[in-house]
Design a protein around this motif. Structure first.
Motif, PDB file in Angstrom:
ATOM      1  N   LYS A   7      26.387 109.199 -25.250  1.00 15.08           N
ATOM      2  CA  LYS A   7      27.065 110.449 -24.901  1.00 15.08           C
ATOM      3  C   LYS A   7      26.619 111.504 -25.910  1.00 15.08           C
ATOM      4  O   LYS A   7      26.878 111.387 -27.103  1.00 15.08           O
ATOM      5  N   ASN A  17      28.871  98.455 -22.772  1.00 11.05           N
ATOM      6  CA  ASN A  17      29.620  97.542 -21.921  1.00 11.05           C
ATOM      7  C   ASN A  17      29.184  96.139 -22.326  1.00 11.05           C
ATOM      8  O   ASN A  17      28.064  95.723 -22.036  1.00 11.05           O
ATOM      9  N   GLN A  34      26.144  95.133 -19.976  1.00  9.28           N
ATOM     10  CA  GLN A  34      25.067  95.789 -20.733  1.00  9.28           C
ATOM     11  C   GLN A  34      24.618  97.099 -20.070  1.00  9.28           C
ATOM     12  O   GLN A  34      23.489  97.526 -20.233  1.00  9.28           O
ATOM     13  N   GLU A  35      25.507  97.743 -19.314  1.00  6.79           N
ATOM     14  CA  GLU A  35      25.244  99.094 -18.825  1.00  6.79           C
ATOM     15  C   GLU A  35      25.713 100.033 -19.933  1.00  6.79           C
ATOM     16  O   GLU A  35      26.889 100.370 -20.027  1.00  6.79           O
ATOM     17  N   ASN A  36      24.781 100.426 -20.778  1.00 10.50           N
ATOM     18  CA  ASN A  36      25.099 101.177 -21.974  1.00 10.50           C
ATOM     19  C   ASN A  36      24.708 102.643 -21.810  1.00 10.50           C
ATOM     20  O   ASN A  36      23.790 102.971 -21.051  1.00 10.50           O
ATOM     21  N   TYR A  37      25.400 103.501 -22.540  1.00 16.38           N
ATOM     22  CA  TYR A  37      25.152 104.936 -22.451  1.00 16.38           C
ATOM     23  C   TYR A  37      25.195 105.569 -23.831  1.00 16.38           C
ATOM     24  O   TYR A  37      25.856 105.052 -24.733  1.00 16.38           O
ATOM     25  N   MET A  90      26.232 112.082 -20.310  1.00 14.66           N
ATOM     26  CA  MET A  90      26.140 110.628 -20.456  1.00 14.66           C
ATOM     27  C   MET A  90      24.751 110.216 -19.997  1.00 14.66           C
ATOM     28  O   MET A  90      24.396 110.401 -18.832  1.00 14.66           O
ATOM     29  N   LEU A  91      23.969 109.676 -20.915  1.00 15.16           N
ATOM     30  CA  LEU A  91      22.608 109.264 -20.604  1.00 15.16           C
ATOM     31  C   LEU A  91      22.504 107.747 -20.654  1.00 15.16           C
ATOM     32  O   LEU A  91      23.021 107.125 -21.586  1.00 15.16           O
ATOM     33  N   PRO A  92      21.844 107.131 -19.687  1.00 15.34           N
ATOM     34  CA  PRO A  92      21.667 105.671 -19.731  1.00 15.34           C
ATOM     35  C   PRO A  92      20.896 105.265 -20.983  1.00 15.34           C
ATOM     36  O   PRO A  92      19.964 105.947 -21.401  1.00 15.34           O
ATOM     37  N   TYR A  93      21.314 104.175 -21.588  1.00 11.53           N
ATOM     38  CA  TYR A  93      20.648 103.626 -22.767  1.00 11.53           C
ATOM     39  C   TYR A  93      20.263 102.202 -22.408  1.00 11.53           C
ATOM     40  O   TYR A  93      21.109 101.329 -22.250  1.00 11.53           O
ATOM     41  N   TYR A  94      18.966 101.982 -22.235  1.00 12.84           N
ATOM     42  CA  TYR A  94      18.487 100.735 -21.653  1.00 12.84           C
ATOM     43  C   TYR A  94      18.255  99.604 -22.652  1.00 12.84           C
ATOM     44  O   TYR A  94      17.825  98.534 -22.263  1.00 12.84           O
TER      45      TYR A  94
END
Length: 106
Positions: free
Chosen positions: A39, A30, A34-37, A44-48
Motif C-alpha cells: 500500500k 495474506n 500469499q496474495e500480498n500487496y 494497493m499494488l500486487p506484491y508477487y
C-alpha cells in the motif's frame, strides 16, 4: 542492548490470516493465500514475492529470527515501492519533456 532483548522497529499488526507490516509503505501479507500487496499512499499494488512466517515466529517464539525476517521482507517491499515511485516520477518528467519538445517542433 541486553542479551535476549530484541528491538523491532517496524510496526506489525495481525488480523486473522492478514499481517500488516509498516506504515508507509505498508506491506500487507495474506499468510494463507500469499496474495500480498504494497500500500503506497492510497494505492494497493500486487506484491508477487512470497512472504513466509512460521506459526512459531508469529506466536512470539525466536523473536530475533522474527525481527530479522520482518526487516528483510519489509526492506524488500520498501525498495520495490521506492523504485516504483521513482519510475513514475521519471515517466511523468519524460512525458512533459516529450510534450514540450513536440510543441516546439510544430
Amino acid at each position: 542492548m541486553e542479551k535476549g532483548k530484541v528491538l523491532v522497529k517496524t510496526a506489525v499488526r495481525r488480523e486473522g490470516k492478514i499481517l500488516f507490516i509498516g506504515d508507509s509503505p505498508q506491506l500487507i501479507v495474506n499468510l494463507e493465500t500469499q496474495e500480498n500487496y504494497i500500500k503506497i499512499q492510497d494505492r494497493m499494488l500486487p506484491y508477487y514475492r512470497e512472504v513466509a512466517f512460521s506459526e512459531d515466529l508469529l506466536a512470539g517464539k525466536r523473536k530475533n529470527v522474527f525481527a530479522t525476517a520482518l526487516e528483510y521482507y519489509y526492506g524488500q517491499a520498501c525498495r520495490t515501492a521506492e523504485g516504483l515511485l521513482a519510475a513514475e516520477a521519471y515517466r511523468s518528467k519524460a512525458n512533459v519533456i516529450v510534450r514540450e519538445y513536440g510543441e516546439k517542433s510544430i
